[in-house]
Structure formats: structure tokens, C-alpha cells
Design an enzyme around this catalytic site. Structure first.
Site, PDB file in Angstrom:
ATOM      1  N   HIS A  51      -8.242  -4.888  -0.436  1.00 48.69           N
ATOM      2  CA  HIS A  51      -7.009  -4.216  -0.029  1.00 48.69           C
ATOM      3  C   HIS A  51      -6.315  -4.882   1.157  1.00 48.69           C
ATOM      4  O   HIS A  51      -5.092  -4.884   1.226  1.00 48.69           O
ATOM      5  CB  HIS A  51      -7.307  -2.744   0.308  1.00 48.69           C
ATOM      6  CG  HIS A  51      -6.082  -1.914   0.466  1.00 48.69           C
ATOM      7  ND1 HIS A  51      -5.267  -1.595  -0.591  1.00 48.69           N
ATOM      8  CD2 HIS A  51      -5.515  -1.350   1.562  1.00 48.69           C
ATOM      9  CE1 HIS A  51      -4.248  -0.861  -0.167  1.00 48.69           C
ATOM     10  NE2 HIS A  51      -4.373  -0.700   1.145  1.00 48.69           N
ATOM     11  N   SER A  79       0.828  -1.195   0.000  1.00 47.04           N
ATOM     12  CA  SER A  79       0.000   0.000   0.000  1.00 47.04           C
ATOM     13  C   SER A  79       0.875   1.262   0.000  1.00 47.04           C
ATOM     14  O   SER A  79       1.729   1.413  -0.872  1.00 47.04           O
ATOM     15  CB  SER A  79      -0.965  -0.048   1.192  1.00 47.04           C
ATOM     16  OG  SER A  79      -1.929   0.964   1.128  1.00 47.04           O
ATOM     17  N   ASP A 104      -9.994  -4.338  -4.752  1.00 48.53           N
ATOM     18  CA  ASP A 104      -9.408  -3.360  -3.830  1.00 48.53           C
ATOM     19  C   ASP A 104     -10.224  -2.075  -3.876  1.00 48.53           C
ATOM     20  O   ASP A 104     -10.366  -1.451  -4.933  1.00 48.53           O
ATOM     21  CB  ASP A 104      -7.957  -3.092  -4.243  1.00 48.53           C
ATOM     22  CG  ASP A 104      -7.165  -2.335  -3.190  1.00 48.53           C
ATOM     23  OD1 ASP A 104      -7.762  -1.490  -2.487  1.00 48.53           O
ATOM     24  OD2 ASP A 104      -5.956  -2.576  -3.096  1.00 48.53           O
TER      25      ASP A 104
END
Length: 148
Positions: A124, A30, A95
Site C-alpha cells: 500500500h 488511497s 496491498d
């Protein structure tokens, strides 16, 4: 972001003080992919793994953005072409935090990208729950790296 930056500093320290680059695998997830791409664009290492990467901060906030502006603090999409180490991209098509298009764009622009892992059904924060996640990591590290 603070933890990712501290990890990046640790990696820089390792690169400066004797750990051979072929023994370093950079892994970012991320927002952590930002310092990972930055480091990988400046230093060669054994491999790079980007897990749910973002193209840029501005492109996450404003998905229709097509170019990088000087005030975008996280321009990973502009640095990815300088990554010379083998790179694996992992992303979930579901996601809802960082659109799947970010992972795809990073994969397409990296000159040493290997077969990516697109985890069907993953979002995610749940990619690690899918069996193919660990299988792909093992395959990449054990069989696809030059010194494996």
C-alpha cells in the site's frame, strides 16, 4: 481525508475560475481516490490517476460486501462508470490496506481506463519505490493523453 477534500476544493476552484479542464490531471491515492472519483464523475479533465483506489468504504471494512448501501459514505464503485476522462489505475497486488481486487474492479468498470499498472511485490505504501511507477506515469502523461 481532510487534505484530499481540500485538494478537491482547490480543483473545483480551478475548474470554476479559468483553468482549462485539459490542463488538469486529477490524482488520488488511497482514501484520496474517493474525492478524485467524485470530481472526475462530474467534471471532464485531461486525465485521472487512481493510486491504490477503494471501491467503497464499506467494501474495505467488509470485503464480502457485494452491493452499495445508503450509509456507505464512499461509493466510488458506483461513480466510476461516469468518468469520461482517460484513467490510469495503479495498485500493488500485495496491498494489505486496500485489497488489490478494489483496483481491479475500478479499472474494469471505468469506460476510459488505459492499461493499468499492477506493481508486482508492492503493497500500500511503497509503489513509488518501484521504477515502473514513474515510467508508467511518464508514458501515460506524455503519450496516451489526447493533448500530449
Amino acid at each position: 481525508m481532510r487534505t484530499s477534500c481540500l485538494n478537491s476544493c482547490s480543483c473545483c476552484h480551478a475548474l470554476r475560475y479559468g483553468v482549462s479542464p485539459e490542463n488538469i490531471i486529477l490524482y488520488g491515492q488511497s482514501i484520496g481516490t474517493v474525492p478524485t472519483v467524485d470530481l472526475a464523475s462530474r467534471y471532464e479533465c485531461a486525465a485521472v490517476i487512481l493510486h491504490s483506489p477503494l471501491m467503497s468504504g464499506l467494501r474495505v471494512a467488509f470485503p464480502d460486501t457485494r452491493k452499495t448501501y445508503c450509509f456507505d459514505a464512499f461509493p466510488s464503485i458506483d461513480k466510476i462508470s461516469k468518468v469520461t476522462s482517460p484513467m490510469l489505475v495503479i495498485h500493488g497486488p500485495e496491498d494489505d490496506a486496500i485489497d488489490f481486487s478494489h483496483g481491479l474492479a475500478m479499472y474494469e468498470r471505468c469506460p476510459r481506463a488505459v492499461e493499468p499498472l499492477w506493481v508486482e511485490g508492492a503493497g500500500h505504501n511503497d509503489i513509488e519505490l518501484y521504477a515502473q511507477y514513474l515510467e508508467r506515469l511518464k508514458q501515460f502523461i506524455s503519450h496516451e493523453l489526447p493533448n500530449s
